[in-house]
Design an enzyme around this catalytic site. Sequence first.
Site, PDB file in Angstrom:
ATOM      1  N   ASP A 116       0.860  -1.173   0.000  1.00 45.07           N
ATOM      2  CA  ASP A 116       0.000   0.000   0.000  1.00 45.07           C
ATOM      3  C   ASP A 116       0.897   1.224   0.000  1.00 45.07           C
ATOM      4  O   ASP A 116       1.920   1.257   0.695  1.00 45.07           O
ATOM      5  CB  ASP A 116      -0.873  -0.007   1.261  1.00 45.07           C
ATOM      6  CG  ASP A 116      -2.302   0.372   0.958  1.00 45.07           C
ATOM      7  OD1 ASP A 116      -2.499   1.487   0.446  1.00 45.07           O
ATOM      8  OD2 ASP A 116      -3.204  -0.431   1.239  1.00 45.07           O
ATOM      9  N   HIS A 364     -11.132  -3.482   2.965  1.00 45.29           N
ATOM     10  CA  HIS A 364     -11.096  -3.086   4.381  1.00 45.29           C
ATOM     11  C   HIS A 364     -11.927  -1.835   4.668  1.00 45.29           C
ATOM     12  O   HIS A 364     -12.053  -1.451   5.821  1.00 45.29           O
ATOM     13  CB  HIS A 364      -9.640  -2.859   4.790  1.00 45.29           C
ATOM     14  CG  HIS A 364      -9.038  -1.678   4.094  1.00 45.29           C
ATOM     15  ND1 HIS A 364      -8.792  -1.672   2.728  1.00 45.29           N
ATOM     16  CD2 HIS A 364      -8.670  -0.461   4.551  1.00 45.29           C
ATOM     17  CE1 HIS A 364      -8.290  -0.490   2.389  1.00 45.29           C
ATOM     18  NE2 HIS A 364      -8.205   0.256   3.471  1.00 45.29           N
ATOM     19  N   ASP A 365     -12.448  -1.180   3.644  1.00 46.20           N
ATOM     20  CA  ASP A 365     -13.257   0.029   3.835  1.00 46.20           C
ATOM     21  C   ASP A 365     -14.747  -0.211   3.621  1.00 46.20           C
ATOM     22  O   ASP A 365     -15.540   0.706   3.765  1.00 46.20           O
ATOM     23  CB  ASP A 365     -12.821   1.120   2.844  1.00 46.20           C
ATOM     24  CG  ASP A 365     -11.429   1.649   3.140  1.00 46.20           C
ATOM     25  OD1 ASP A 365     -11.022   1.637   4.315  1.00 46.20           O
ATOM     26  OD2 ASP A 365     -10.747   2.074   2.183  1.00 46.20           O
TER      27      ASP A 365
HETATM   28  C1  GLC Z   1      -8.215   5.004   1.712  1.00 42.47           C
HETATM   29  C2  GLC Z   1      -7.998   3.802   2.589  1.00 42.47           C
HETATM   30  C3  GLC Z   1      -8.725   4.020   3.881  1.00 42.47           C
HETATM   31  C4  GLC Z   1      -8.133   5.240   4.544  1.00 42.47           C
HETATM   32  C5  GLC Z   1      -8.161   6.452   3.615  1.00 42.47           C
HETATM   33  C6  GLC Z   1      -7.266   7.542   4.117  1.00 42.47           C
HETATM   34  O1  GLC Z   1      -9.532   5.172   1.346  1.00 42.47           O
HETATM   35  O2  GLC Z   1      -8.395   2.651   1.927  1.00 42.47           O
HETATM   36  O3  GLC Z   1      -8.654   2.905   4.728  1.00 42.47           O
HETATM   37  O4  GLC Z   1      -8.844   5.534   5.713  1.00 42.47           O
HETATM   38  O5  GLC Z   1      -7.713   6.143   2.329  1.00 42.47           O
HETATM   39  O6  GLC Z   1      -5.935   7.139   3.998  1.00 42.47           O
END
Ligand code: GLC
Length: 602
Positions: A116, A364-365
């Site tokens: 990531d 995960h979101d």
């Molecule tokens: C992306 C990630 C999320 C995070 C956000 C801010 O959407 O997937 O988990 O909270 O970015 O970094």
Amino acid sequence: MVDGQRMTIADDVRTNGATPNPWWANAVVYQIYPRSFQDSNGDGFGDIQGIISRLDYLAGLGVDVLWLSPVYVSPQVDNGYDIADYQNIDPRFGTMDDMDELLREAHKRGLKIVMDLVVNHTSDEHAWFRASRDKNDEHADWYWWRPARKGHEPGTPGAEPNKWGSYFGGSAWTYDQKRGEYYLHQYSAKQPDLNWENPKVRKAIYKMMNWWMDRGIDGFRMDVIAEISKRVDSNGKLPGEQGGHIPDLPANHGYSTPFLACTDGPRLDEFLREMRHAVFDGREGYMTVGEAPGIRLKRDGYITDPVHGELDMMFLFNHVLFDCKNYDTWTPVPFKVDGLRKIMAKEQKVVSKAGWASLYFSNHDQPRALSRWGDDSEAMRVKSAKALGLLLHMHRGTPYIYEGEELGMTNAHFTQLEQYRDIQSLNIYKERVDEQHRVSPEEMMDVLAKRSRDNARTPMQWDGGKYAGFTAADASVEPWIAVNPNHDVINAEAEVGDPDSVYSFYKRLIELRHTNAVVAAGDWKLVDAHDEHVYAFTRSLGGEKLLVAVNCSGQTVPIPRQAAKLLASSGKLDEGRLLISVTGSLPVNGQLGPWEGFVYYV
Ligand code: GLC
């Protein structure tokens, strides 16, 4: 019919010359959320050694690429998406030696590792931000600093430069006493946005990315990458900014998100191309996927068209927002297959000639798709997990599996606010219930149970033991977030050897992506575009055509007209033409039972 050995589709298929069919076009990516995957040292927190211990499981499933959510040094306010040091591993996850070992062990098994990359923002504890708090430091311009609103005492209520709101609630500006100014953060106050207009920022990021590539990783999943270019003019002014004043955007309940000002700005293509040159020129065998909430579909087609040299794929959000009123996650509307299909069709179309799609329903979101769109009741869970898996994996693009999806893991079904850990969920509760009195506590708890990101973040369910095998049963600390009690039934140990399990079904889907050219690269075309229950389409390549039909409902329904016609035109139903189906058999009497679906050569 092509079925059998893993093929390289570059050898077999040229969709139309524009998309070169690289290795990732028939790969399957598996997302690991490290803190919830496997704890190896009994501290209740997943870690890299834990991942290493499960590599055989992942290789057995057959996936090609592991995408790791962030494991870098981080205060963890947003579970690692707030990075304080890009070139070190957070001790909670292990050490750089562990990381190197993971790379070696994964590669040994033919698995690639994609990291990531969170470079729209850093943590406020990153050395760059610390330095930036001093107006005279060379990092002074590395973030988005602005003075207080004219006529207001800095740091007092209402003195923020404007009313932009953070995606995690509250203002998108936070006052820094030392600097005497406000900094922009689209996410939490501990995630300041980096200023990509500054070439030194970009140079430092590319250097760090090269350092990781040289270490042996196989690419990046780029967090909110469309937000790195803000909509500034040639003088670096934000939209409408004049004499120190930045106008508000149309507001909802006081604050409005800075979406229009901070997504897909005029320099996005330039930055992505520059990054491609600076980091990936001369390298092979890697992949890049950018997360792009709110990006227009046409732009997806452009950015992922290899001719433009930007990104290989992007994660779009249209299809995970169609069941949200006014794009608000917290105002769910009931699932209708037509809503999903309409948007998926648009997402498929935009990359049908050039460019490439990433296929996902869960990450995960997002709450787990099985609980969100399927039916996670005891009677229907397995069938509807298979149906949704079949539906997604038969589209054209690169499929992504989120940890536990291959087991049919469900939402957490938490009932107490104390069970939640996610900053976004906790903030939204505080804002809408305690501060704005917009909804009752009961309503908000109901919405969180449906929509909180924590639904996807409960520990991976390896076995039926006390902590589901995520952490040792005799560990002295509880897992950082509660294990779903349904792990006694839903777990890897129970599913791996069972030919009828969700796991075995996913394994077959992955195999088809590798071995069947039509699944890997065939053209995608909707049939029965308006059926109320059945989502159907064809995939065709050369002289071969597959019909895919999935009943996304709990009722028995007729196979819709066009699909039925296609079936009839291929003669008497024949087991030999069935590629895969939810029940393992052919449809009976022209009907599909609850959550049944099939793929058939027509
Ligand atoms: C992306 C990630 C999320 C995070 C956000 C801010 O959407 O997937 O988990 O909270 O970015 O970094």
